[in-house]
Scaffold this active site. Structure first.
Site, short mmCIF file in Angstrom:
data_model
loop_
_atom_site.label_atom_id
_atom_site.label_comp_id
_atom_site.label_asym_id
_atom_site.label_seq_id
_atom_site.Cartn_x
_atom_site.Cartn_y
_atom_site.Cartn_z
N GLN A 174 23.41 69.85 -32.39
CA GLN A 174 23.29 69.25 -33.73
C GLN A 174 22.21 68.16 -33.77
O GLN A 174 22.31 67.21 -34.53
CB GLN A 174 24.63 68.70 -34.19
CG GLN A 174 25.62 69.77 -34.60
CD GLN A 174 25.08 70.65 -35.72
OE1 GLN A 174 24.33 70.21 -36.58
NE2 GLN A 174 25.46 71.91 -35.69
N SER A 175 21.16 68.33 -32.98
CA SER A 175 20.08 67.35 -32.97
C SER A 175 19.39 67.28 -34.33
O SER A 175 18.92 68.29 -34.86
CB SER A 175 19.05 67.72 -31.90
OG SER A 175 17.89 66.94 -32.05
N ASN A 176 19.32 66.07 -34.86
CA ASN A 176 18.53 65.84 -36.07
C ASN A 176 17.05 65.73 -35.74
O ASN A 176 16.19 66.08 -36.54
CB ASN A 176 19.01 64.56 -36.76
CG ASN A 176 20.48 64.62 -37.12
OD1 ASN A 176 20.87 65.41 -37.98
ND2 ASN A 176 21.30 63.82 -36.45
N GLY A 210 20.59 67.97 -28.38
CA GLY A 210 21.87 68.66 -28.46
C GLY A 210 21.86 69.66 -29.61
O GLY A 210 20.95 69.68 -30.43
#
Ligand SMILES: *Cc1c(COP(=O)(O)O)cnc(C)c1O
Length: 324
Positions: A73-75, A71
């Protein structure tokens, strides 16, 4: 045994949380925080442990590029880009998002780390997995040797990071009753369940990333255990579904209360996508009596701090949240 290369700061600290415990009407020595937000790879988080095994596998296979997705905001994609840079590998990340007009949170770090970014538009879980495979196929056509990782690095190899983390945790604290952790792709919960040998020791808090969380964790835990040469974990995955709210990466009031409480008692920085919902799940489990006053509980802080900066309007009380 799977091989690993050192990318993370390990072991991470295990800290008591007496002020948070008091707020939850728990014994001062019953609640602990496992600080996997401090793994140190390009901002830290749980994906650093998975990437130690994934990158070792990529190098063993002679790959020259890492490919993954997530997504906006994927870490995981942020840390994958960081790992690629440290190892001198190329990197392609597929983001299930349109390109934002103004980058925020993890996207700022993505731009600085500078992988090739595919802005794929909003995709469902399965479609994003296919887009990752398609990106790897394009690289192969160009004569590259890509190493494709599923969303969240949730392969059997990636899960070995949390098989090892279970041993690290048990060496730090005896008689753990339950580990509470956010569940996205499910690889972290699966690795922990395999490492503890018992699903009952892990309480996953679903954040709504995938439609089939319980089945995915059950399947991945068996695969992870067998790969590690361990017995299949006993029991069934424990997954609390009551903290998701309207959907993945959509903040909730309960997560906001959890973010505030953790910050104001223990100076923990939680985020609205993963760890805030996980802590909201812990609070609910305590209210419901599933966690008792003296239940020896470890909250696994999986990171995700950069995402908080993508939800500045939510923090300021203006509702919404632009991060997702
Ligand atoms: C990816 C992620 C999780 C979930 O881990 P999975 O192994 O995908 O279930 C939890 N917290 C944070 C901060 C993450 O980035």
């Amino acid at each position: 045994m799977a091989s690993r290369i050192a990318l993370a700061h390990l072991p991470t600290p295990l800290e008591p949380a007496p002020r948070l415990a008091a707020a939850l009407d728990m014994d001062a020595d019953a609640l602990w925080i496992k600080r996997d937000d401090c793994t140190g790879l390009a901002g830290g988080g749980n994906k650093a442990r998975k990437l130690e095994y994934l990158c070792a596998d990529a190098l063993a296979q002679g790959c020259d590029a890492l490919v993954t997705g997530g997504g906006r905001q994927s870490n995981h994609v942020r840390m994958t880009a960081g790992a690629a840079n440290k190892l001198g590998l190329a990197c392609t990340i597929v983001l299930s998002s349109d390109r934002p007009s103004l980058p925020a949170g993890n996207v700022v770090l993505d731009l600085v780390l500078a992988p090739d970014i595919v802005w794929a538009g909003r995709l469902g879980y399965a479609a994003l997995e296919e887009a990752i495979e398609a990106a790897a196929a394009r690289l192969r056509d160009e004569g590259r040797r890509p190493y494709a990782m599923p969303i969240g690095g949730a392969s059997v190899v990636g899960a070995q990071g949390y098989v090892a983390a279970a041993a690290e945790l048990r060496a730090q604290l005896a008689d753990i009753d339950v580990v509470v952790v956010a569940v996205g792709s499910g690889g972290t919960q699966a690795g922990l369940a395999a490492g503890f040998g018992d699903h009952g020791k892990i309480l996953g808090v679903d954040v709504g990333a995938r439609p089939d969380t319980v089945e995915a964790v059950a399947h991945a835990a068996v695969a992870a255990a067998r790969y590690a040469g361990l017995p299949d974990p006993v029991g069934e995955p424990q997954v609390f579904a009551g903290a998701v709210g309207p959907g993945y990466a959509v903040p909730t009031e309960e997560a906001r209360a959890a973010v505030d409480l953790a910050a104001r008692t223990e100076a923990l920085r939680l985020d609205p996508v993963y760890t805030g919902k996980a802590m909201a799940g812990l609070l609910a489990a305590r209210r419901q009596g599933r966690i008792e006053r003296d239940t020896r509980t470890v909250f696994l802080h999986t990171g995700g701090v950069p995402a908080l900066f993508a939800y500045a309007d939510w923090v300021a009380g203006a509702g919404g949240g632009i991060g997702a």
